[in-house]
Enzyme design. Structure first.
Site, PDB file in Angstrom:
ATOM      1  N   LYS A 111      10.047 -11.555  -0.013  1.00  0.00           N
ATOM      2  CA  LYS A 111       9.100 -12.356   0.782  1.00  0.00           C
ATOM      3  C   LYS A 111       9.783 -13.519   1.477  1.00  0.00           C
ATOM      4  CE  LYS A 111       4.937 -10.641  -0.594  1.00  0.00           C
ATOM      5  NZ  LYS A 111       3.829 -10.463  -1.442  1.00  0.00           N
ATOM      6  N   LYS A 195       7.865   0.701   0.310  1.00  0.00           N
ATOM      7  CA  LYS A 195       6.562   0.677  -0.360  1.00  0.00           C
ATOM      8  C   LYS A 195       5.414   0.474   0.638  1.00  0.00           C
ATOM      9  CE  LYS A 195       5.282  -3.077  -2.240  1.00  0.00           C
ATOM     10  NZ  LYS A 195       5.130  -4.358  -2.934  1.00  0.00           N
ATOM     11  N   LYS A 198       0.419  -4.423   2.063  1.00  0.00           N
ATOM     12  CA  LYS A 198      -0.755  -4.870   2.820  1.00  0.00           C
ATOM     13  C   LYS A 198      -0.431  -5.230   4.269  1.00  0.00           C
ATOM     14  CE  LYS A 198      -2.924  -6.747  -1.359  1.00  0.00           C
ATOM     15  NZ  LYS A 198      -2.766  -7.901  -2.250  1.00  0.00           N
TER      16      LYS A 198
HETATM   17  P1  TYM Z   1      -0.990  -7.418  -5.445  1.00  0.00           P
HETATM   18  O1  TYM Z   1      -2.241  -8.040  -4.957  1.00  0.00           O
HETATM   19  O2  TYM Z   1       0.216  -7.501  -4.568  1.00  0.00           O
HETATM   20  O3  TYM Z   1      -1.227  -5.910  -5.764  1.00  0.00           O
HETATM   21  C1  TYM Z   1      -2.289  -5.495  -6.603  1.00  0.00           C
HETATM   22  C2  TYM Z   1      -1.868  -4.322  -7.450  1.00  0.00           C
HETATM   23  O4  TYM Z   1      -1.524  -3.210  -6.615  1.00  0.00           O
HETATM   24  C3  TYM Z   1      -0.257  -2.697  -6.991  1.00  0.00           C
HETATM   25  N1  TYM Z   1       0.408  -2.140  -5.795  1.00  0.00           N
HETATM   26  C4  TYM Z   1       0.838  -0.875  -5.692  1.00  0.00           C
HETATM   27  N2  TYM Z   1       0.816   0.163  -6.550  1.00  0.00           N
HETATM   28  C5  TYM Z   1       1.322   1.343  -6.131  1.00  0.00           C
HETATM   29  N3  TYM Z   1       1.871   1.520  -4.894  1.00  0.00           N
HETATM   30  C6  TYM Z   1       1.919   0.516  -4.001  1.00  0.00           C
HETATM   31  N4  TYM Z   1       2.434   0.710  -2.791  1.00  0.00           N
HETATM   32  C7  TYM Z   1       1.383  -0.755  -4.385  1.00  0.00           C
HETATM   33  N5  TYM Z   1       1.265  -1.948  -3.751  1.00  0.00           N
HETATM   34  C8  TYM Z   1       0.675  -2.775  -4.635  1.00  0.00           C
HETATM   35  C9  TYM Z   1       0.485  -3.895  -7.547  1.00  0.00           C
HETATM   36  O5  TYM Z   1       1.560  -3.523  -8.369  1.00  0.00           O
HETATM   37  C10 TYM Z   1      -0.610  -4.611  -8.288  1.00  0.00           C
HETATM   38  O6  TYM Z   1      -0.789  -4.090  -9.586  1.00  0.00           O
HETATM   39  N6  TYM Z   1       0.948 -10.596  -8.672  1.00  0.00           N
HETATM   40  C11 TYM Z   1      -0.139  -9.651  -8.549  1.00  0.00           C
HETATM   41  C12 TYM Z   1      -1.494 -10.254  -8.867  1.00  0.00           C
HETATM   42  C13 TYM Z   1      -1.534 -10.958 -10.155  1.00  0.00           C
HETATM   43  C14 TYM Z   1      -1.530 -10.354 -11.461  1.00  0.00           C
HETATM   44  C15 TYM Z   1      -1.594 -11.418 -12.377  1.00  0.00           C
HETATM   45  C16 TYM Z   1      -1.465  -9.037 -11.895  1.00  0.00           C
HETATM   46  C17 TYM Z   1      -1.620 -12.302 -10.330  1.00  0.00           C
HETATM   47  N7  TYM Z   1      -1.646 -12.583 -11.677  1.00  0.00           N
HETATM   48  C18 TYM Z   1      -1.606 -11.191 -13.768  1.00  0.00           C
HETATM   49  C19 TYM Z   1      -1.476  -8.803 -13.268  1.00  0.00           C
HETATM   50  C20 TYM Z   1      -1.540  -9.861 -14.195  1.00  0.00           C
HETATM   51  C21 TYM Z   1      -0.157  -9.175  -7.108  1.00  0.00           C
HETATM   52  O7  TYM Z   1       0.188  -9.891  -6.207  1.00  0.00           O
HETATM   53  O8  TYM Z   1      -0.640  -7.955  -6.907  1.00  0.00           O
END
Ligand code: TYM
Length: 315
Positions: A111, A195, A198
């Site tokens: 990032k 990957k 978003k």
């Molecule tokens: P975030 O919002 O980026 O993504 C949410 C979830 O989606 C999964 N993900 C994917 N899985 C498979 N293929 C992909 N291309 C893909 N892109 C995203 C992510 O692995 C995630 O599980 N840091 C976290 C949010 C968070 C969190 C936490 C999660 C904040 N605190 C505590 C668990 C526990 C995040 O930004 O996810």
């Protein structure tokens, strides 16, 4: 009873990657575990975001949670910022994670790579500290995530070991991540070596894309040389990604999926994948629209949040 916790950031539009890697599976835990699922709005602030967009995205995400089958009677669904203890614990835990290890986090490196040093917020750098606070605050045993979040759960485990060895075993609960065997990393449709994320409109399927758009995106997904529908990540990343999407939505193994497509041409295979994705997302979108239109849980939770805010303003 195991405690399960996960969250999603309300930034950008949610993708099929988020759905397959995380969202779709949260409900699987609610009958046997103690489930906490939240809207990670504090994490959304780690990169610039318009406040109105954040508000709309957060409401949408709440509706997505409900549309995915999470039941508010069984699971606790909440907004991170409405529980001040996340930020409080973050302030304590930041003393126990170190600059060196934080600077090695892949997500931070990706990032911040194209940002000027004096534009990289401290929050982006310290992102995993807040994530660790989210997890240990609830004594979570299991954290279901996609593959890209494993490193953040691992650093949380390091932190728990560090704190427990200093203050006594059992001070904090050691969490485990849980990723799916199939679909923990969905790749971009336009470049299957990166990957699906978003911020990649060409390679993404967004959860609210219209059905013809979804079909078009899948039919024009980048595929590979050859004509056999086989899983081979190295040599056939495009076909392997589509097989992964298919297998995870059908809840079968990759091997079973491969068997179903013996003798298929790429075009016919893609058609089945498109039908499958549409078969999943169309009813999901209908549920989402009903939830948004009725506003039931959403309005109540927003009222609750603003009550909390006015309470805090008074304190
Ligand atoms: P975030 O919002 O980026 O993504 C949410 C979830 O989606 C999964 N993900 C994917 N899985 C498979 N293929 C992909 N291309 C893909 N892109 C995203 C992510 O692995 C995630 O599980 N840091 C976290 C949010 C968070 C969190 C936490 C999660 C904040 N605190 C505590 C668990 C526990 C995040 O930004 O996810």
């Amino acid at each position: 009873m195991a405690r399960i916790l996960s969250g999603i950031k309300p930034t950008g539009k949610l993708t099929l990657g988020n759905y397959i890697g995380a969202l779709k599976h949260f409900k699987d835990f609610q009958d046997s575990g103690d489930v906490y699922i939240f809207i990670a709005d504090l994490h959304a602030l780690t990169l610039p975001i318009d406040p109105e967009v954040l508000r709309i995205n957060s409401r949408d995400l709440a509706a997505f949670y409900l549309a995915s089958g999470l039941d508010p009677q069984k699971a606790t669904i909440f907004t991170q910022s409405s529980v001040p203890e996340h930020a409080e614990l973050n302030a304590i835990l930041q003393n126990y994670l170190y600059m060196g290890e934080l600077s090695r986090m892949t997500q931070f490196k990706e990032k911040s790579m194209h940002m000027k040093e004096n534009a990289i917020g401290l929050g982006l750098f310290a992102y995993p500290v807040l994530m660790a606070a989210d997890i240990v605050l609830y004594d979570a045993d299991i954290v279901p995530v996609g593959e890209d979040q494993i490193q953040h759960v691992e650093i949380t485990r390091d932190l728990v070991h560090r704190i427990n060895s200093r203050y006594g075993e059992g001070t904090l609960v050691l969490p485990n991540y849980k990723i799916n065997k199939v679909g923990a990393r969905i790749m971009s449709l336009s470049d299957p070596n990166v990957k699906m994320s978003k911020s990649d409109p060409k390679g993404d399927i967004f959860l609210l894309d219209e059905m013809p758009v979804i079909r078009k995106k899948i039919m024009s997904a980048v595929t590979d040389m050859g004509n056999e529908v086989k899983y081979d990540k190295e040599n056939k990343p495009g076909i392997s990604n589509l097989l992964t999407i298919y297998a995870s939505l059908r809840e079968i193994s990759i091997e079973e999926a491969e068997k179903q497509f013996v003798g298929y041409r790429y075009g016919d295979f893609k058609k089945v994948v498109a039908d499958t994705v549409i078969g999943e997302l169309e009813p999901f979108q209908n549920r989402y629209r009903e939830i948004i239109a009725s506003g039931e849980y959403l309005d109540r939770s927003e009222e609750h949040t603003s009550e909390l805010q006015s309470h805090h303003d008074l304190v």
